[in-house]
Write a protein that holds these residues in place. Structure first.
Motif, mmCIF file in Angstrom:
data_model
loop_
_atom_site.group_PDB
_atom_site.id
_atom_site.type_symbol
_atom_site.label_atom_id
_atom_site.label_comp_id
_atom_site.label_asym_id
_atom_site.label_seq_id
_atom_site.Cartn_x
_atom_site.Cartn_y
_atom_site.Cartn_z
ATOM 1 N N GLY A 213 0.861 -1.152 0.032
ATOM 2 C CA GLY A 213 0.024 -0.027 0.101
ATOM 3 C C GLY A 213 0.871 1.185 0.028
ATOM 4 N N ASN A 214 0.351 2.270 -0.464
ATOM 5 C CA ASN A 214 -0.926 2.762 -0.995
ATOM 6 C C ASN A 214 -1.158 1.812 -2.158
ATOM 7 N N PHE A 215 -2.663 1.317 -2.212
ATOM 8 C CA PHE A 215 -2.676 0.383 -3.448
ATOM 9 C C PHE A 215 -3.193 1.302 -4.682
ATOM 10 N N GLU A 216 -2.142 1.567 -5.383
ATOM 11 C CA GLU A 216 -2.465 2.584 -6.528
ATOM 12 C C GLU A 216 -1.656 1.717 -7.535
ATOM 13 N N ILE A 217 -2.511 2.021 -8.868
ATOM 14 C CA ILE A 217 -2.143 1.316 -10.187
ATOM 15 C C ILE A 217 -2.515 2.300 -11.175
ATOM 16 N N ASP A 218 -1.529 2.468 -12.279
ATOM 17 C CA ASP A 218 -2.096 3.401 -13.469
ATOM 18 C C ASP A 218 -3.057 2.640 -14.410
ATOM 19 N N ASP A 219 -3.377 1.268 -14.466
ATOM 20 C CA ASP A 219 -4.023 0.903 -15.267
ATOM 21 C C ASP A 219 -4.490 -0.535 -14.890
ATOM 22 N N LEU A 220 -5.775 -0.437 -14.566
ATOM 23 C CA LEU A 220 -6.626 -1.772 -13.888
ATOM 24 C C LEU A 220 -6.265 -2.959 -14.826
ATOM 25 N N GLY A 221 -5.891 -2.792 -16.226
ATOM 26 C CA GLY A 221 -6.013 -3.899 -17.105
ATOM 27 C C GLY A 221 -7.046 -4.919 -17.297
ATOM 28 N N ILE A 222 -6.877 -5.831 -17.261
ATOM 29 C CA ILE A 222 -7.834 -7.231 -17.450
ATOM 30 C C ILE A 222 -8.852 -7.001 -16.296
ATOM 31 N N TYR A 223 -8.613 -6.316 -15.228
ATOM 32 C CA TYR A 223 -9.492 -6.562 -14.087
ATOM 33 C C TYR A 223 -10.211 -5.341 -14.113
ATOM 34 N N LYS A 224 -10.191 -4.411 -15.170
ATOM 35 C CA LYS A 224 -11.177 -3.376 -14.841
ATOM 36 C C LYS A 224 -12.546 -3.872 -14.924
ATOM 37 N N ASP A 225 -13.322 -4.633 -15.403
ATOM 38 C CA ASP A 225 -14.736 -5.238 -15.555
ATOM 39 C C ASP A 225 -14.930 -6.121 -14.481
ATOM 40 N N LYS A 226 -14.119 -6.641 -13.623
ATOM 41 C CA LYS A 226 -14.610 -7.587 -12.804
ATOM 42 C C LYS A 226 -15.424 -7.203 -11.812
ATOM 43 N N PRO A 227 -16.082 -8.047 -11.326
ATOM 44 C CA PRO A 227 -17.198 -7.683 -10.298
ATOM 45 C C PRO A 227 -16.652 -7.644 -9.047
ATOM 46 N N TRP A 228 -15.565 -6.825 -8.815
ATOM 47 C CA TRP A 228 -14.901 -6.901 -7.471
ATOM 48 C C TRP A 228 -15.110 -5.622 -6.885
ATOM 49 N N THR A 229 -14.666 -5.476 -5.737
ATOM 50 C CA THR A 229 -14.239 -3.909 -5.255
ATOM 51 C C THR A 229 -13.244 -3.339 -5.894
ATOM 52 N N ALA A 230 -13.219 -1.999 -5.895
ATOM 53 C CA ALA A 230 -12.072 -1.275 -6.165
ATOM 54 C C ALA A 230 -10.731 -1.564 -5.722
ATOM 55 N N LEU A 231 -10.681 -1.923 -4.463
ATOM 56 C CA LEU A 231 -9.260 -2.216 -3.655
ATOM 57 C C LEU A 231 -8.957 -3.682 -4.438
ATOM 58 N N GLN A 232 -9.880 -4.605 -4.400
ATOM 59 C CA GLN A 232 -9.426 -5.762 -5.066
ATOM 60 C C GLN A 232 -8.990 -5.780 -6.252
ATOM 61 N N LYS A 233 -9.685 -4.882 -7.215
ATOM 62 C CA LYS A 233 -9.181 -4.794 -8.557
ATOM 63 C C LYS A 233 -7.610 -4.296 -8.685
ATOM 64 N N ARG A 234 -7.749 -3.240 -7.922
ATOM 65 C CA ARG A 234 -6.250 -2.368 -7.934
ATOM 66 C C ARG A 234 -5.214 -3.613 -7.244
ATOM 67 N N TYR A 235 -5.433 -4.063 -6.298
ATOM 68 C CA TYR A 235 -4.454 -5.095 -5.563
ATOM 69 C C TYR A 235 -4.269 -6.160 -6.964
ATOM 70 N N ALA A 236 -5.061 -6.854 -7.394
ATOM 71 C CA ALA A 236 -4.965 -7.837 -8.570
ATOM 72 C C ALA A 236 -3.963 -7.221 -9.647
ATOM 73 N N ALA A 237 -4.307 -6.136 -10.153
ATOM 74 C CA ALA A 237 -3.542 -5.398 -11.138
ATOM 75 C C ALA A 237 -2.146 -4.951 -10.599
ATOM 76 N N MET A 238 -1.962 -4.940 -9.646
ATOM 77 C CA MET A 238 -0.554 -4.583 -8.951
ATOM 78 C C MET A 238 0.362 -5.534 -9.018
ATOM 79 N N VAL A 239 -0.332 -6.959 -8.672
ATOM 80 C CA VAL A 239 0.350 -8.251 -8.595
ATOM 81 C C VAL A 239 0.712 -8.490 -10.018
ATOM 82 N N THR A 240 -0.090 -8.279 -10.927
ATOM 83 C CA THR A 240 0.022 -8.900 -12.355
ATOM 84 C C THR A 240 1.021 -7.759 -13.077
ATOM 85 N N ARG A 241 1.255 -6.578 -12.468
ATOM 86 C CA ARG A 241 2.105 -5.738 -13.074
ATOM 87 C C ARG A 241 3.533 -5.916 -12.486
ATOM 88 N N LEU A 242 3.238 -6.336 -11.056
ATOM 89 C CA LEU A 242 4.798 -7.105 -10.545
ATOM 90 C C LEU A 242 5.195 -8.279 -11.578
#
Length: 449
Positions: A213-242
């Motif tokens: 954290g802070n859980f910030e990402i410049d692009d949600l990518g493939i998680y943008k339209d997932k039926p998840w919370t904003a935090l869940q999307k950002r976290y997943a996108a951060m791991v995939t960016r890693l």
């Protein structure tokens, strides 16, 4: 030309050839340390929702080490253990201690680090990402601890912002607009440094801040339209960016044709920052079905076990899972052996070169951890037995990791002899230090919620 001169020239040629071959035989070393990643966040460790194709490929081409242990369960002391080869019973940094206006308690002068050891063997050295072990005007500056180059965040608090107003290039402050995603710059600098130093042995400590954290990402990518919370999307996108940045680095090694002469180790610095029942912890099953108890700031397995991966084509076995245990403080003697450097400094670790190449882990009396955030915590593992004490006035808990990895059945009342052994180890494996007394509550510290 007389025979004497020919002989001399021939001998000189053999010497120079031998010198070149000796230098080229030293493997490049890369340690990728990400921040607050759960072991279960990666596909190769069972993750179903977050995509990590590059790390999964790295695991398939190398060996998984699910019993790779961090130095302890928060940033600065865990990193200090990795750098110094000392476990937190002896390490000069045993907790996060913040300094103002910027920085953390520094490594003291005279500290021997992996980078210094490798630099003495002719390695070029760089740290990119996050340091957190001393600002540039202190004894703990990365530039005083054996690194030729640094790029990124020095201070852990500063690293909470992924859109910062500045980063550090060596000890020079680089102003930014506050709208640039810092990892873009850190990743670019990392690749540029490797490209510039690929013709001689190098050591890269790539301390990526994701997914802290802070859980910030410049692009949600493939998680943008997932039926998840904003935090869940950002976290997943951060791991995939890693994951994608690790992929770019591995691709560069192949492009530069140094792939077969480079050991890459991947790990996190401590367990997940989310409780298992939280919105992130539960959706992504960070406790791996309840298999691992605890998370960041605890000394249960979920706070200490890392998503360990090692890759070195032709040397580290491909597609293997090793259940042998080793720890961050083993990296310094391992690096020294690979570089052909004798170690004269005091260290707790043991070389795991044989283990990395498919053999067994070295025998040892025990693994030891402590942490001084809130109450002073201690843990010790000997064989398959794990003892945890959550404060000096608290009773020692005892678990059999062979049959109870989740540390759910406290066997202390049934094993008085093992409790006595654990207590003796907790005493003998630490050095008393004025900065790190064993207390039930740190002065001025509030219990974290």
């Amino acid at each position: 030309m007389n025979i004497f001169r020919l002989t001399c020239l021939f001998s000189l040629s053999l010497f120079l050839l031998g010198t070149v071959q000796a230098a080229s035989s030293k493997p490049n070393l890369i340690f990728i340390l990400c921040d607050d990643l759960a072991q279960g966040d990666l596909g190769c460790y069972g993750q179903k929702l977050i995509q990590t194709p590059n790390l999964d490929s790295m695991a398939a081409e190398g060996t998984l080490f699910p019993q790779l242990y961090s130095g302890t369960s928060v940033c600065a002391p865990s990193r200090s253990s990795l750098m110094t080869g000392l476990h937190t019973g002896h390490c000069p940094i045993r907790a996060n201690r913040e300094l103002k206006p910027e920085g953390q308690k520094p490594l003291p002068a005279g500290t021997i680090t992996v980078a210094q050891v490798l630099k003495s063997a002719g390695y070029a050295t760089a740290c990119t990402g996050k340091w957190g072990m001393g600002m540039f005007d202190t004894s703990g500056s990365p530039l005083k601890m054996g690194f030729d180059h640094f790029y990124g965040y020095n201070c852990q608090r500063h690293a909470h912002s992924y859109f910062p107003t500045y980063l550090w290039n060596d000890d020079k402050c680089v102003d930014l607009d506050g709208k640039t995603y810092a990892q873009n710059l850190i990743a670019a600098d990392t690749l540029a440094w490797v490209r510039a130093h690929a013709d001689a042995p190098f050591f890269l400590f790539h301390a990526i801040t994701l997914p802290h954290g802070n859980f910030e990402i410049d692009d949600l990518g493939i998680y943008k339209d997932k039926p998840w919370t904003a935090l869940q999307k950002r976290y997943a996108a951060m791991v995939t960016r890693l994951d994608s940045d690790v992929g770019h680095l591995l691709d560069l090694l192949k492009e530069l044709k140094v792939d077969d002469n480079t050991l890459v180790v991947f790990s996190g610095d401590n367990g997940a920052s989310f409780e298992p029942k939280s919105e992130v912890g539960s959706l992504f099953d960070q406790s791996m079905g309840g298999k691992l108890r605890g998370f960041k700031r605890s000394l249960y397995e979920g706070g200490l076990r890392q998503a360990g991966i090692a890759r070195w084509p032709g040397s580290v076995p491909a597609g293997k899972v090793s259940d042998e245990a080793w720890a961050f403080w083993d990296f310094l003697p391992t690096a020294a052996e690979l570089a052909g450097v004798p170690l004269s400094s005091v260290h707790d670790g043991q070389s795991v070169v044989s283990l990395l190449k498919g053999g067994s882990a070295p025998s040892r009396e025990a693994f030891y951890w402590e942490l001084h955030e809130g109450s002073s915590l201690q843990a010790v593992r000997f064989g398959d037995w794990k003892a945890v004490r959550n404060g000096p006035s608290k009773p020692i808990e005892l678990y059999d990791l062979k049959t109870d990895l989740a540390e759910s059945r406290n066997l202390a009342s049934e094993k008085s002899d093992l409790i006595a052994k654990a207590e003796a180890l907790m005493k003998s494996m630490r050095t008393e230090h004025v900065d790190w007394p064993l207390v039930d509550k740190q002065p001025g510290k509030k219990k974290k919620k």
